[in-house]
Scaffold this motif. Structure first.
Motif, mmCIF file in Angstrom:
data_model
loop_
_atom_site.group_PDB
_atom_site.id
_atom_site.type_symbol
_atom_site.label_atom_id
_atom_site.label_comp_id
_atom_site.label_asym_id
_atom_site.label_seq_id
_atom_site.Cartn_x
_atom_site.Cartn_y
_atom_site.Cartn_z
ATOM 1 N N PHE A 1 1.085 1.785 -8.384
ATOM 2 C CA PHE A 1 1.846 0.739 -9.051
ATOM 3 C C PHE A 1 1.367 0.622 -10.497
ATOM 4 N N GLY A 2 2.280 0.514 -11.453
ATOM 5 C CA GLY A 2 1.918 0.380 -12.848
ATOM 6 C C GLY A 2 1.383 1.677 -13.403
ATOM 7 N N ASN A 3 0.417 1.556 -14.337
ATOM 8 C CA ASN A 3 -0.137 2.730 -15.005
ATOM 9 C C ASN A 3 -1.501 3.141 -14.485
ATOM 10 N N ASP A 4 -2.044 2.334 -13.578
ATOM 11 C CA ASP A 4 -3.365 2.630 -13.039
ATOM 12 C C ASP A 4 -3.220 3.545 -11.837
ATOM 13 N N LYS A 5 -3.689 4.785 -11.967
ATOM 14 C CA LYS A 5 -3.526 5.762 -10.885
ATOM 15 C C LYS A 5 -4.336 5.388 -9.648
ATOM 16 N N LYS A 6 -5.306 4.529 -9.807
ATOM 17 C CA LYS A 6 -6.097 4.109 -8.650
ATOM 18 C C LYS A 6 -5.485 2.902 -7.935
ATOM 19 N N ALA A 7 -4.416 2.350 -8.493
ATOM 20 C CA ALA A 7 -3.807 1.141 -7.925
ATOM 21 C C ALA A 7 -2.826 1.524 -6.828
ATOM 22 N N ARG A 8 -3.376 2.049 -5.750
ATOM 23 C CA ARG A 8 -2.519 2.417 -4.615
ATOM 24 C C ARG A 8 -2.093 1.187 -3.825
ATOM 25 N N SER A 9 -2.716 0.051 -4.080
ATOM 26 C CA SER A 9 -2.354 -1.204 -3.410
ATOM 27 C C SER A 9 -2.107 -2.283 -4.450
ATOM 28 N N ASN B 1 0.847 -1.190 0.000
ATOM 29 C CA ASN B 1 0.000 0.000 0.000
ATOM 30 C C ASN B 1 0.883 1.241 0.000
ATOM 31 N N VAL B 2 0.524 2.203 -0.856
ATOM 32 C CA VAL B 2 1.221 3.487 -0.905
ATOM 33 C C VAL B 2 0.366 4.531 -0.203
ATOM 34 N N ASP B 3 0.960 5.198 0.782
ATOM 35 C CA ASP B 3 0.239 6.223 1.556
ATOM 36 C C ASP B 3 -1.143 5.726 1.988
ATOM 37 N N PRO B 4 -1.211 4.633 2.726
ATOM 38 C CA PRO B 4 -2.526 4.033 3.019
ATOM 39 C C PRO B 4 -3.430 4.900 3.887
ATOM 40 N N VAL B 5 -2.876 5.833 4.665
ATOM 41 C CA VAL B 5 -3.726 6.623 5.566
ATOM 42 C C VAL B 5 -4.123 7.966 4.956
ATOM 43 N N ARG B 6 -3.638 8.287 3.774
ATOM 44 C CA ARG B 6 -3.970 9.570 3.135
ATOM 45 C C ARG B 6 -5.185 9.421 2.223
ATOM 46 N N GLN B 7 -5.960 10.487 2.150
ATOM 47 C CA GLN B 7 -7.129 10.459 1.285
ATOM 48 C C GLN B 7 -6.749 10.646 -0.185
ATOM 49 N N THR B 8 -5.787 11.501 -0.444
ATOM 50 C CA THR B 8 -5.333 11.715 -1.818
ATOM 51 C C THR B 8 -4.070 10.919 -2.063
ATOM 52 N N TYR B 9 -4.002 10.274 -3.192
ATOM 53 C CA TYR B 9 -2.875 9.408 -3.492
ATOM 54 C C TYR B 9 -1.703 10.234 -4.036
ATOM 55 N N ARG B 10 -0.516 9.760 -3.759
ATOM 56 C CA ARG B 10 0.693 10.379 -4.318
ATOM 57 C C ARG B 10 1.557 9.350 -5.044
ATOM 58 N N GLY B 11 1.152 8.115 -5.043
ATOM 59 C CA GLY B 11 1.907 7.094 -5.734
ATOM 60 C C GLY B 11 1.030 5.916 -6.078
#
Length: 559
Positions: A448-456, A436-446
């Motif tokens: 995986f891959g090309n899917d911007k919603k793939a925070r996990s 998980n990237v920045d799991p406690v934040r509401q807005t993502y900053r990172g």
């Protein structure tokens, strides 16, 4: 009369006869016999068959004295009616008790004849200790047998019908032996006694009392040398009928620590099921490689009498952990299993692979469960580069592009905690993990891959070496407003096929890891970072004040 009787029925083992049992024949008749001897009486004597004769009313006792064993006055009786059989029965009991009584009780009627010596038994240090629940009017006692010498161990305060000796366990502290005895019917709540040798005699040094009527406190005992140093550390006491109506659980085990003053002190109690949990308790060898003995507890009536066994890992402070590490269901082994867990022994290594095995009894069969190698697995996260570049971050153009953030490296370190002799690395461990990237934040900053919603990211891998590593690219939006706080990446993992795997992940393994990656400071070259940070924090402060005052004004207007 003699023709009808078959002597061989007393010797027919298929009919239930025991070759070493005392054979007794009782003849009850209300008339004189007309059969000829034909050598039958002589056969009685040759086969050492004891013959009682009871003549009722019209029967002439004189005609039966030659049939009865000698002396006839002890084995031939005359009664006027069948109601007299009650008195005859009492005499029979005394005669039979004298035949069957132990060497301790010979010559003493109704002392040890109903003792049931061997109801429980322990063989320890060349000494056999037997529980005699029926002795002393079912008050109970212990019998110690060493080199042919028998010693009776009693508690003068033990009450009738207490069943002391129902269970036995043996311990040792500073080379001195300790005997623990359970009396589950003592005052209906149960009692456990600690016996210590005082000079040449065994004395009850301490008693522990149960609290719930009918719980059968003391029905099962198990002493535990937690660190295998030769000294007893804990005593586990089973109360299989203890009932908790709110939790709907039946059975409890109590854990007592043996203090330096040789006193038992309660440290923990555990309940787990509705199947007479605590009917059996067994100290096991070290299953998980932490150098502490573990414990198995049986609940043979769980799951509609199919039974279950619970494994508790050892704990240096409390003897066992409060929660079980594994629950083994009898039905999972064989659907027709009944009373699985009614007997347990965990001090064997049948496979000679360096791993302990557990022998579990059930109705009509015994089951051997082999333990598996246990591995400690640690995950390490690292990120390259060590700082995230901000040179290409651009929010002015309002472009919706992506930028590479860097490469995340995940490494597993795997070490076996048990001491197995087999090659267990070939099959490895199947691991499932989640990033998980920045799991406690509401807005993502990172992502995986090309899917911007793939925070996990969830995936699996097979660990077959002492160290296994893989890398994953991480991207970020081209426009990032917060480049001051570091980006956090969290990692969690678990074993996939724990039920069928040839090796298992240690429950004590830390199953998570994380890494924080800071953004590089753009002001590093001109050395104005402090000034820029001051401007940033001043801006944040002003923003906070304005937000607070706006909220206050809105509240005032509402009021």
């Amino acid at each position: 009369l003699f023709v009808c009787f078959r002597i061989n029925i007393l010797e027919n083992q298929t009919a239930g006869a025991s070759p070493d049992a005392i054979k007794v024949l009782v003849i009850l008749t209300d008339g004189d016999h007309s059969d000829r001897d034909n050598g039958i009486i002589k056969k009685y004597d040759e086969k050492q068959i004891i013959c009682f004769v009871i003549g009722v009313k019209e029967a002439s006792l004189a005609k039966f004295t030659d049939i009865a064993s000698k002396p006839a006055e002890h084995y031939a009786f005359k009664i006027e009616n069948y109601n007299g059989l009650k008195g005859i029965l009492e005499k029979f009991q005394k005669r039979i008790f004298k035949m069957e009584s132990s060497s301790v009780a010979r010559g003493e009627d109704l002392k040890e004849e109903m003792a049931q010596s061997g109801f429980s038994a322990v063989f320890y240090n060349n000494t056999l200790i037997l529980g005699s629940v029926g002795s002393k009017s079912w008050g109970g006692s212990l019998r110690e047998i060493l080199e042919g010498k028998e010693t009776q161990i009693e508690d003068p305060l033990m009450k009738k019908d207490s069943y002391m000796g129902y269970s036995i366990s043996v311990g040792k502290r500073d080379n001195a032996s300790l005997y623990f005895a359970g009396a589950p019917r003592f005052e209906h709540t149960g009692q456990v006694l600690l016996f210590r040798r005082d000079g040449g005699n065994w004395t009850a040094a301490q008693s522990l009392n149960g609290t719930q009527i009918g719980s059968y406190f003391g029905a099962e005992l198990c002493s535990v040398d937690i660190d295998s140093d030769g000294n007893t550390d804990f005593l586990l006491v089973g109360a299989p009928l203890f009932y908790q109506p709110h939790e709907k659980k039946e059975g409890r085990i109590y854990v007592y620590i043996l203090s330096e003053k040789m006193q038992l002190e309660i440290v923990l109690n555990v309940t787990a099921s509705m199947g007479r949990f605590g009917t059996t308790i067994s100290s096991l060898a070290d299953l998980n490689g932490d150098e502490l003995r573990d414990v198995a507890v049986g609940a043979p009536l769980e799951d509609d009498n199919r039974g279950a066994v619970y494994i508790y890992l050892g704990d240096r402070r409390n003897g066992i952990r409060s929660n079980f590490s594994q629950r083994i269901m009898g039905q999972g082994i064989r659907p027709e299993m009944r009373f699985f867990g009614q007997a347990i022994d965990g001090r064997i290594d049948l496979g000679e692979d360096g791993l302990p095995d557990i022998l579990i009894g059930s109705q009509g069969m015994a089951v051997v469960l082999r333990s598996r190698p246990v591995f400690n697995v640690t995950a390490h996260l690292s990120f390259l580069p060590k700082e995230i570049s901000t040179e290409e971050i651009n929010c002015v153009d309002k472009t919706d592009g992506d930028l590479p953030m860097g490469i995340l490296q995940v490494c597993f370190e795997m070490v076996e905690s048990t001491k197995s002799k087999a090659d267990v690395m070939s099959s490895g461990l199947n691991i499932s993990y989640m990033l998980n990237v920045d799991p406690v934040r509401q807005t993502y900053r990172g992502f995986f891959g090309n899917d911007k919603k793939a925070r996990s990211l969830t995936s699996t891998c097979n660990l077959t070496a002492n160290e296994t590593c893989f890398q994953l690219p991480v991207n970020m939006p081209k426009c990032l407003k917060d480049t001051f706080s570091p980006i956090t990446i969290k990692f969690n993992f678990s074993q996939v096929d724990i039920e069928s795997a040839s090796a298992v992940l240690n429950v004590d393994s830390s199953r998570s890891a994380s890494v924080e990656v800071p953004f590089e400071k753009q002001c590093a070259k001109n050395e104005n970072c402090d000034a820029e940070l001051e401007v940033y924090f001043n801006f944040m402060y002003v923003r906070h004040v304005i937000k607070h005052r706006t909220a206050s004004v809105m509240l005032a207007l509402t009021s």
